[in-house]
Design a protein around this motif. Structure first.
Motif, PDB file in Angstrom:
ATOM      1  N   THR A  91       0.848  -1.516  -0.167  1.00 20.51           N
ATOM      2  CA  THR A  91      -0.203  -0.329   0.382  1.00 20.51           C
ATOM      3  C   THR A  91       0.804   1.385  -0.056  1.00 20.51           C
ATOM      4  OG1 THR A  91      -1.286  -0.915   0.846  1.00 20.51           O
ATOM      5  CG2 THR A  91      -2.153   1.071   0.975  1.00 20.51           C
ATOM      6  N   ALA A  92       1.880   1.751   0.656  1.00 22.26           N
ATOM      7  CA  ALA A  92       2.699   2.560   0.878  1.00 22.26           C
ATOM      8  C   ALA A  92       3.837   2.562  -0.421  1.00 22.26           C
ATOM      9  CB  ALA A  92       3.333   2.908   2.449  1.00 22.26           C
ATOM     10  N   GLY A  93       4.601   1.288  -0.054  1.00 24.20           N
ATOM     11  CA  GLY A  93       5.485   0.869  -1.165  1.00 24.20           C
ATOM     12  C   GLY A  93       5.425   1.442  -2.815  1.00 24.20           C
ATOM     13  N   ALA A  94       4.239   1.082  -3.194  1.00 20.80           N
ATOM     14  CA  ALA A  94       4.059   1.269  -4.075  1.00 20.80           C
ATOM     15  C   ALA A  94       2.488   2.242  -4.490  1.00 20.80           C
ATOM     16  CB  ALA A  94       2.503  -0.100  -4.922  1.00 20.80           C
ATOM     17  N   ALA A  95       2.464   2.987  -3.008  1.00 24.28           N
ATOM     18  CA  ALA A  95       1.324   4.488  -3.634  1.00 24.28           C
ATOM     19  C   ALA A  95       0.378   4.219  -4.468  1.00 24.28           C
ATOM     20  CB  ALA A  95       2.190   5.983  -3.654  1.00 24.28           C
ATOM     21  N   LEU A  96      -0.459   3.108  -3.374  1.00 31.74           N
ATOM     22  CA  LEU A  96      -2.056   2.538  -3.793  1.00 31.74           C
ATOM     23  C   LEU A  96      -2.735   3.656  -3.493  1.00 31.74           C
ATOM     24  CD1 LEU A  96      -2.403  -1.463  -3.169  1.00 31.74           C
ATOM     25  CD2 LEU A  96      -0.923   0.354  -4.967  1.00 31.74           C
ATOM     26  N   GLN A  97      -4.106   4.210  -3.998  1.00 27.29           N
ATOM     27  CA  GLN A  97      -5.022   5.053  -4.363  1.00 27.29           C
ATOM     28  C   GLN A  97      -6.078   4.535  -3.414  1.00 27.29           C
ATOM     29  OE1 GLN A  97      -4.049   8.629  -5.279  1.00 27.29           O
ATOM     30  NE2 GLN A  97      -2.091   7.943  -4.383  1.00 27.29           N
ATOM     31  N   ASP A  98      -6.645   4.904  -2.909  1.00 25.40           N
ATOM     32  CA  ASP A  98      -8.310   4.689  -2.305  1.00 25.40           C
ATOM     33  C   ASP A  98      -8.783   4.523  -3.911  1.00 25.40           C
ATOM     34  OD1 ASP A  98      -6.853   4.096   0.170  1.00 25.40           O
ATOM     35  OD2 ASP A  98      -8.039   6.236   0.993  1.00 25.40           O
ATOM     36  N   SER A  99      -8.764   5.354  -4.284  1.00 24.40           N
ATOM     37  CA  SER A  99     -10.407   5.510  -5.819  1.00 24.40           C
ATOM     38  C   SER A  99      -9.973   4.438  -6.938  1.00 24.40           C
ATOM     39  CB  SER A  99      -9.839   6.686  -6.019  1.00 24.40           C
ATOM     40  OG  SER A  99      -8.662   6.520  -7.252  1.00 24.40           O
ATOM     41  N   GLY A 143     -13.516  -0.910  -0.507  1.00 27.18           N
ATOM     42  CA  GLY A 143     -12.895   0.338   0.393  1.00 27.18           C
ATOM     43  C   GLY A 143     -11.476   0.573   0.141  1.00 27.18           C
ATOM     44  N   SER A 144     -10.367   0.669   1.047  1.00 28.12           N
ATOM     45  CA  SER A 144      -9.322   1.883   1.043  1.00 28.12           C
ATOM     46  C   SER A 144      -8.696   1.015   0.582  1.00 28.12           C
ATOM     47  CB  SER A 144      -9.383   2.283   2.319  1.00 28.12           C
ATOM     48  OG  SER A 144      -9.255   1.855   3.015  1.00 28.12           O
ATOM     49  N   ALA A 145      -7.247   1.598  -0.407  1.00 33.49           N
ATOM     50  CA  ALA A 145      -6.569   0.635  -0.614  1.00 33.49           C
ATOM     51  C   ALA A 145      -6.189  -0.615   0.195  1.00 33.49           C
ATOM     52  CB  ALA A 145      -4.950   1.128  -0.940  1.00 33.49           C
ATOM     53  N   GLN A 146      -5.735  -0.038   1.544  1.00 35.49           N
ATOM     54  CA  GLN A 146      -5.253  -0.319   3.484  1.00 35.49           C
ATOM     55  C   GLN A 146      -6.277  -1.574   4.068  1.00 35.49           C
ATOM     56  OE1 GLN A 146      -2.042   0.608   4.083  1.00 35.49           O
ATOM     57  NE2 GLN A 146      -2.526  -1.105   5.278  1.00 35.49           N
ATOM     58  N   GLN A 147      -7.165  -1.045   3.961  1.00 38.96           N
ATOM     59  CA  GLN A 147      -8.315  -2.187   3.561  1.00 38.96           C
ATOM     60  C   GLN A 147      -8.759  -3.370   3.041  1.00 38.96           C
ATOM     61  OE1 GLN A 147     -12.060   0.399   3.322  1.00 38.96           O
ATOM     62  NE2 GLN A 147     -12.108   0.456   6.247  1.00 38.96           N
ATOM     63  N   LEU A 148      -8.480  -3.455   1.721  1.00 32.91           N
ATOM     64  CA  LEU A 148      -7.867  -4.500   0.993  1.00 32.91           C
ATOM     65  C   LEU A 148      -7.162  -5.040   1.057  1.00 32.91           C
ATOM     66  CD1 LEU A 148     -10.596  -2.853  -2.379  1.00 32.91           C
ATOM     67  CD2 LEU A 148     -11.100  -4.731  -0.617  1.00 32.91           C
ATOM     68  N   MET A 149      -6.038  -4.489   1.024  1.00 34.07           N
ATOM     69  CA  MET A 149      -4.748  -5.752   1.304  1.00 34.07           C
ATOM     70  C   MET A 149      -4.651  -5.446   2.698  1.00 34.07           C
ATOM     71  SD  MET A 149      -3.046  -5.717  -1.683  1.00 34.07           S
ATOM     72  CE  MET A 149      -3.317  -3.962  -2.700  1.00 34.07           C
ATOM     73  N   ASP A 150      -5.403  -5.401   3.817  1.00 38.95           N
ATOM     74  CA  ASP A 150      -5.699  -6.139   5.250  1.00 38.95           C
ATOM     75  C   ASP A 150      -6.122  -7.622   4.554  1.00 38.95           C
ATOM     76  OD1 ASP A 150      -4.064  -4.118   6.341  1.00 38.95           O
ATOM     77  OD2 ASP A 150      -5.879  -3.209   6.984  1.00 38.95           O
ATOM     78  N   THR A 151      -7.356  -6.853   3.998  1.00 35.80           N
ATOM     79  CA  THR A 151      -8.775  -8.606   3.645  1.00 35.80           C
ATOM     80  C   THR A 151      -7.382  -9.486   2.646  1.00 35.80           C
ATOM     81  OG1 THR A 151      -9.906  -6.945   3.397  1.00 35.80           O
ATOM     82  CG2 THR A 151     -10.624  -8.809   2.992  1.00 35.80           C
TER      83      THR A 151
END
Lengths: 230, 891
Positions: B613-621, B626-634
């Motif tokens: 999420t941080a490493g590839a600067a994923l955007q929520d849009s 869900g947000s980028a972080q939420q989906l990566m957590d999933t």
């Protein structure tokens, strides 16, 4: 005459506007004194320099030559603080009501708002403008406006009242009423009065007439008791 | 008489004339600058579109027609340049045998394949068609995905499966990328909906001689598998406007087809690209209307406010003229004369300033536009300047004449009766309608610009303009209503607020402001509108720049991307080596595989959910549900989880938790490995991923399924700094086979949307003008408003006010106007920016997750306005202190 209080002392005063080819000599070589209790009319044609002389006496203008001093008046930041001025034409602040206009000089001199308002109401009563106390200048007639301007002087109770063509834009009857108010005011507060005017009716009601011609003060035409000296 | 009057005005009222001319200047310069820029942008879009196309025409030669005859007919058409024949052959399969680690070998067989025969000069003629990834530029070349499918590289052998004949083995000389494979393998003549959904997976490119040697024997019995195209380079000159260029180009193609009389069909790649460019051009036009027009209108309002500040004097002059016997016609002629002086001077200076800005910012007085375009905009802007001057000088003069009396200073006081629009609540009505329109027009799927592919006509839904327009009007009127209310009802509040500044004079100053509220409100509202323009423009451009960068990052993947060649076998451990390069903040390894969803081959990305999420600067849009972080957590909590595209969700009717059986290819397995994943969410965008369909899963799971942990590419975060320099340092560390691409490469090459167009010039122009407008509103209108009351200040001074007391009157009003203007302007500007971004979503690619606020610009804007108001106040104060009697004598 040496024991009399000298309110204004003009010593070889001159006032020049512009420069070069556009130079206008408004006042030149005028020496005179205004004493406590004087009633002086400064008469002359339009452009003769009478308004300029009155402004110089009030410290509203700085002389180009000579010196103006106010030996018996309180001074504040280089200007006489004990002088009331009635201007030609509209001189009330359109954004303030009549009471606030009358109280303004008092507030500017450090009087509290409450006291200034009280004194303003008294002054308005004296010029019979109590009914218009909360009106704005736009709602007053020309005569009422000048009476309000006189009330503004009365409220401050200065030692010297200067009036520059106070009736210049009024009809004859209204002018008479305004002059009555002005004279009653200076009588009430014991102030000296200098009025610039080209109206003979106004001039005749004052004790001394000083004639301005081409910026110079001519011999006084005395009409009553003592009044200033040249 | 008019001459004398104008000479007198120039001598005695130069300030009034100059101020009004400056207002006209700003309006003219803004319109001329932005208009010329728009013209230049459209031409740039056309040039870029033309430059983007690798092959302008692909002419499919009809069976039985001699290619030479078709080529001759095309060559005879005007605008035809090089014509190169390209031979196509369809094969059932390609095969390759590769050794395994245990000393054995595996045989890979693909599905159907395309084999092209290219003449020697093809690459020189159409350099954008092929990009070498490994090996030689010529000889036998295989496409990147084909090499991956067959697990082959340079030096290996690929065998062409010939129908009814023995296979033909060929040694691979190079691996290439086909950047425009979609158009290269289009079905010429088929409508847009009937085109192949994806280019072929398996492609081999042969020298023309080899192709003919291999396939000519097939011509007799399997001619249906063979075809010929003529690739044409167009040399015609096109109009600057993309729409006109599209019309000219598509007309030329149809005309050529008619001339060929069935001998061939033209695949017009150039027209297809221009088709997209004309949509971009229309968006640019929309941007101009949304962003440029309000600025010009605002400059006009500013001029009107400047002119209104001289209303009292003008009325006195009108009254004097009337008493001197002037007729209505003469008075009108004098006003028109004054307006002409203001308009001509303002317009000439405005066009001059625009030309100067063009030269300074773009190196050309015409902003890069054609002289005709620049002159046209200059003339249009000058006409506007004259119109503004007429409206702001002649109309008030005419009104004053009709009023037929001297307007006393008191007439500037507000009337007891509130304006009709206030009583009717027109501001609130406008805002409600604006909100309704914006809600309607910004719903998902709404298209502001409608440019159906291949259809000559394009359209803009101008209804959408009504929302922001009503918001401007309603917001301005509401600011007026609230300021008026504050001044009318908030006297006590004002007194309290002014006490630190005015001391005992606070009640008097507050009373004066309350009764001067028409002037004070006018100044505050003009300032608020100027601030709103600057804030909305600033936020819009900041968001635009942010998304342009996001777009480039999506394309490139990161600040720097290190792409490993197929089969290189580089694992995630290499990330540590790359991270040691100076300037590198983080390295994120991404696995790249291909997986079959049913029969559909999609890209599969294996990621580390904890760091990506941080490493590839994923955007929520980029994600749905869900947000980028939420989906990566999933994803992190579901080892076999997979994110799929919305298109796949729809096609396969997937629900969260559904199992998804994928056949995943890897470089160490000959046949795809079948594995069950579980659908956990929807992904719309991912760095380097294609726009249609792809998959994102856990790298560990993908590695275990394929028994292959090799990385496809590394996303390198440099913190946005020195990407080019870091890329240079990374190249030797990454190795000769790896491809290192900095972000600047993507910025230079992407061109599918408006974000690709460098609008930094427009940004500089608009932000510059917005600051000028704000500063002018803060200073000029305030000063002129106070100048209108110079007699008031003169009386106060004559009554004995000290400098400090005079400052209480002047600065008190200045502070009130500035604070109210900044607050209302910031709020209105913020709302406008959100509305603009919402309505103009089509401009952004990808859509923004949130707005970007340019804090430093806003700070400078506030500083400029406060400084301007401060300087203006100081000037007014200095004037009031020095010449009260002269002012009183003016009557």
């Amino acid at each position: 005459m040496t024991g009399e209080r000298v309110l204004v002392d003009c010593d070889d005063v001159g006032r020049v506007y512009g420069s070069g080819s556009t130079t206008v000599v408004a006042v030149s070589g005028v020496s005179c004194q205004v004493l406590a209790g004087d009633r002086i009319a400064v008469v002359g044609r339009s452009g003769s320099g009478k308004s300029t002389l009155v402004h110089l006496m009030g410290g509203l203008e700085t002389p180009s030559a000579g010196r103006v001093s106010w030996p018996a008046l309180r001074m504040r930041r280089g200007r006489p603080d004990d002088v009331g001025v009635v201007f030609q034409g509209l001189s009330l602040l359109p954004a303030l009501d009549v009471t606030e206009n009358v109280a303004l000089p008092l507030v500017l001199s450090g009087v509290s708002q409450e006291e200034a308002t009280e004194r303003a109401m008294v002054a308005l009563a004296a010029v019979r403008l109590t009914a218009q106390a909360r009106a704005v200048p736009e709602e007053l007639s020309g005569g009422q406006s000048q009476r309000a301007a006189i009330a503004r002087v009365l409220a401050a109770a200065p030692a010297l009242v200067l009036a520059d063509e106070p009736t210049g834009q009024l009809d004859h009857e209204t002018a008479r009423t305004v002059l009555d108010a002005l004279l009653q005011t200076v009588d009430r507060i014991g102030a000296a009065l200098v009025v610039s005017t080209h109206d003979p009716m106004i001039a005749e009601r004052l004790q001394v007439q000083w004639e301005m011609r081409d910026g110079q003060l001519r011999a006084p035409a005395q009409t009553g008791a003592a009044g200033g000296r040249q | 008489m008019i001459g004398q009057w104008l000479a007198g005005l120039v001598r005695r009222r130069s300030g009034r004339l100059v101020a009004a001319a400056v207002g006209a200047l700003v309006a003219v310069a803004l319109l001329a600058s932005i208009g010329s820029f728009l013209g230049a942008s459209r031409a740039t879009m056309t040039q870029r579109a033309i430059a983007r196309v690798a092959v302008d025409w692909q002419v499919q030669v009809s069976p039985g027609t001699a290619p030479g005859a078709v080529a001759a007919a095309i060559a005879a058409r005007p605008g035809s340049g090089a014509i190169v024949p390209v031979a196509f052959a369809k094969l059932p399969a390609l095969t390759a045998t590769t050794p395994t680690a245990d000393g054995g070998s595996t045989v890979q067989t693909t599905g159907s394949a395309q084999v092209l025969g290219l003449p020697e000069d093809y690459r020189a003629t159409f350099p954008g068609q092929l990009r070498t990834l490994a090996g030689a530029d010529g000889g036998v070349l295989v496409a990147q995905q084909t090499a991956a499918n067959l697990h082959i590289s340079v030096g290996d052998t690929v065998t062409l499966a010939m129908p009814g004949r023995p296979g033909v083995p060929l040694r691979v000389d190079g691996v290439v990328e086909l950047p425009q494979a979609d158009t290269l393998f289009q079905t010429v003549g088929a409508p847009a909906g009937a085109q192949p959904t994806a280019p072929p997976d398996n492609v081999v490119l042969l020298p023309a001689a080899v192709w003919h040697e291999t396939f000519d024997p097939l011509a007799a019995d399997r001619g249906d598998l063979l075809s010929t195209q003529l690739h044409v380079d167009r040399t015609a000159t096109y109009p600057a406007d993309p729409a006109a260029a599209y019309a000219a180009e598509s007309g030329a193609a149809r005309n050529t087809e008619a001339q060929l009389a069935g001998g061939g069909m033209v695949g017009d790649n150039l027209a297809a690209t221009l088709d997209a460019a004309r949509e971009d051009a229309l968006y640019a036009q929309v941007l101009f209307l949304f962003l440029g027009l309000p600025g010009s209108v605002l400059a006009g309002l500013l001029t009107a406010a400047v002119a209104a500040a001289g209303a009292e004097r003008r009325a006195r002059e009108q009254a004097l003229l009337r008493t001197r016997g002037a007729t209505h016609r003469q008075a009108l002629a004098l006003a028109v004369g004054e307006a002409l002086v203001v308009g001509i001077a303002g317009s000439a200076a405005g066009v001059g300033v625009a030309a100067l800005l063009g030269r300074l910012l773009f190196g050309s007085a015409a902003f890069g536009a054609t002289p005709t375009t620049a002159v046209l905009w200059g003339v249009l802007a000058a006409i506007l300047g004259l119109g503004v001057a007429m409206a702001t000088v002649v109309v008030p003069a005419e009104r004053a004449w009709r009023a037929g009396r001297v307007v006393a200073a008191g007439a500037l006081l507000p009337s007891a009766r509130r304006p009709m629009w206030v009583r009717w609540g027109l501001d609130l009505v406008a805002l409600v309608i604006a909100a309704t329109i914006v809600w309607t027009t910004s719903r998902v799927g709404y298209a502001l610009v409608l440019a159906p592919e291949g259809v000559a006509t394009i359209s803009v839904d101008y209804w959408a303009f009504l929302g922001p327009a009503l918001l401007w009007i309603g917001g301005g009127l509401l600011a007026w209503r609230l300021t008026d209310l504050l001044l009318r009802r908030g006297r006590r509040l004002l007194t309290t607020g002014l006490r630190p500044l005015a001391g005992p004079l606070a009640p008097t100053v507050a009373a004066g402001l309350t009764r001067s509220r028409r002037l004070v409100t006018r100044g505050a509202v003009v300032l608020a509108l100027s601030v709103a323009f600057a804030v909305s423009t600033g936020i819009f451009h900041a968001t635009y720049s942010q998304q342009a960068l996001v777009d480039a990052r999506l394309t490139n993947g990161a600040d720097v991307t290190v792409t490993e060649p197929p089969g290189a076998g580089v694992t995630a451990d290499a990330a540590e080596r790359l991270a040691g390069v100076p300037g590198v903040r983080h390295v994120e390894p991404i696995q790249h595989r291909f997986a079959y969803v049913g029969t559909d081959l999609q890209d599969l990305y294996g990621v580390r959910p904890g760091t990506v999420t941080a490493g590839a600067a994923l955007q929520d849009s980029w994600f749905t549900g869900g947000s980028a972080q939420q989906l990566m957590d999933t994803l992190a909590h579901t080892a076999d989880g997979v994110l799929v595209s919305a298109e796949t969700v729809t096609d396969y009717q997937l629900h969260v938790g559904d199992p998804l059986v994928l056949r995943v290819r890897s470089s160490s397995q000959g046949t795809p490995a079948t594995a069950t994943f579980h659908f956990v969410g929807v992904v719309n965008e991912f760095p380097t991923a294609p726009r249609d369909s792809f998959l994102v899963a856990n790298a560990d799971y993908v590695a275990s399924v394929t028994r292959d942990a090799s990385v496809g590419y590394f996303l390198v975060d440099t913190g946005g700094h020195d990407a080019d320099a870091v890329a240079e340092r990374l190249a030797p560390v990454a190795g000769a086979d790896a491809t290192v691409t900095p972000l600047s490469t993507a910025v230079a090459t992407i061109g599918s949307s408006l974000t690709a167009v460098d609008l930094s010039g427009l940004t500089v122009l608009e932000l510059g003008f917005s600051v000028v407008l704000g500063a002018a509103a803060g200073g000029l209108v305030l000063v002129l408003g106070m100048t209108e009351r110079r007699r008031t200040f003169a009386v106060v001074r004559a009554l004995g006010a000290t400098r400090r007391q005079m400052a209480a009157f002047v600065v008190g009003e200045s502070v009130l106007v500035t604070v109210v203007g900044l607050v209302f302007g910031a709020v209105l500007g913020g709302v406008l920016a959100r509305v603009l971004i919402s309505v103009l979503t089509g401009v952004f690619d990808p859509p923004p997750s949130g707005v970007a606020v340019p804090w430093s610009f806003l700070l400078w804007l506030a500083v400029a306005i406060v400084a301007s108001a401060g300087i203006g106040s100081a000037l007014v104060l200095a004037r009031a202190m020095t010449a009260p009697v002269a002012t009183l004598r003016e009557g």
